[in-house]
Design a protein around this motif. Structure first.
Motif: not given
Length: 367
Positions: A121-124, A242-250
């Motif tokens: 999360l910090v890196a993103i 990756l899955a929760p990050v993609v979900l958050a972005l969606s």
């Protein structure tokens, strides 16, 4: 189905297999030749210096890259190179699961697992901030942030349709994963004596820094078996983010997908496709699932101990061939094509990720 129909289906299947073999064999033979040369140079090192300073995994990348620099393989070779770089490497990762037991997973501890999620999360956030500070478009900044922070090409491919990224954004972002991925694999082990890292510490740092799961094998193998196991475990946890990050972005990217991003010369046209759903296999790759299955079988004692050395040797051999394919796929000129701002953004993001990964190792007091 009649006997005639069965025979026709069999001939059709055989024909497809022969066609696929013709497409794969030339490139596979080329990658195998490069890997054999790498193994020969490793033996020459052992003969001359008493040990191999550069292992066959690293030499295969270097030789493959050298070949690619002076000669671009044509269409005849590409099928086998792609097959070696992807499928063989994924099979090697699955086999590597047999070396990972529940004891290794439990030894990692909840603090490390939570730390991995925090690092991602910090890196993103930091990578996105760096890219935006360099005036890159929002979509480009998101792709760079997710690619650097999670798993390189796979993350970019999964995130791109969610945010409606254009093909130029994707191409510019992916241009660095091959080149910088190789540089990280080659350069990261050099930090072991500089920073005084143990095998476990280096495994954690490699798992948090290296782009792809298979590349962790090449980065950690020269350091030791424990580095390979810990590095792979950490990287797998990172990929699962990756899955929760993609979900958050969606959920957050609806407004972004409706807006035309600011155009940047030689980077993007400002025209973007509609947002699309992400296939499940991009969120949870098949080889990661089977890796976990193999680890579970090993932990349950379902894999005979007598088979483990052979499985490990097969995984290493496949990895060397795949590293040769990785080198043959590296076009150093792609960095120049992507532009200086993208180059600087990706490089600074990678340096930031390495720094916070090292900080986590020290913060957790891993020895």
């Amino acid at each position: 189905m009649t006997a005639h129909g069965t025979d026709a289906a069999s001939r059709g299947l055989l024909g497809r297999l022969v066609w696929q073999a013709r497409d794969i064999l030339p490139g596979l033979a080329l990658c195998s030749g490069v890997s054999l040369a790498a193994k020969l140079f490793e033996r020459l090192e052992e003969f001359a210096f008493g040990r191999a300073w550069l292992e066959a995994l690293v030499l295969a990348i270097l030789i493959g890259t050298a070949v690619r620099t002076v000669w671009t393989p044509g269409q005849r070779w590409r099928g086998g190179i792609v097959y070696s770089a992807r499928t063989l490497l994924e099979i090697a990762v699955v086999l590597l699961g047999a070396s990972l037991s529940a004891a290794t997973i439990l030894a990692a501890g909840p603090a490390l697992l939570a730390g991995i999620a925090g690092i991602v999360l910090v890196a993103i956030v930091s990578s996105y901030a760096i890219a935006r500070a360099l005036k890159l478009p929002r979509r480009m900044a998101i792709l760079i942030a997710c690619g650097n922070s999670i798993c390189g090409n796979s993350a970019i491919a999964a995130v791109a349709p969610v945010i409606g990224a254009s093909s130029k954004d994707v191409t510019s972002s992916i241009a660095f994963t091959a080149v910088l991925g190789v540089l990280v694999v080659l350069g990261l082990p050099l930090l072991v004596p500089v920073l005084g890292l143990s095998e476990t510490q280096f495994g954690i740092m490699a798992g948090l820094t290296v782009y792809a799961v298979p590349q962790v094998l090449a980065a950690t193998a020269p350091v030791g078996a424990m580095a390979v196991q810990i590095g792979t475990l950490v990287k797998l946890v990172r990929v699962l983010m990756l899955a929760p990050v993609v979900l958050a972005l969606s959920l957050l990217a609806g407004r972004l997908c409706k807006e035309a991003d600011e155009a940047a010369p030689a980077i993007t046209t400002g025209q973007y496709p509609a947002r699309r759903a992400v296939p499940l296999h991009l969120l949870v790759p098949w080889f990661i699932v089977l890796f976990l299955v193999m680890a579970a079988l090993r932990s349950a004692g379902a894999i005979p101990a007598v088979l483990l050395p052979g499985v490990a040797a097969t995984a290493k051999a496949l990895t060397v061939v795949s590293m040769a394919a990785l080198g043959l796929g590296v076009d150093i000129r792609t960095v120049a094509k992507a532009g200086p701002r993208v180059t600087l953004a990706v490089t600074l993001s990678l340096i930031t990720l390495s720094a916070i990964s090292y900080a986590l190792v020290r913060l957790l007091g891993v020895v």
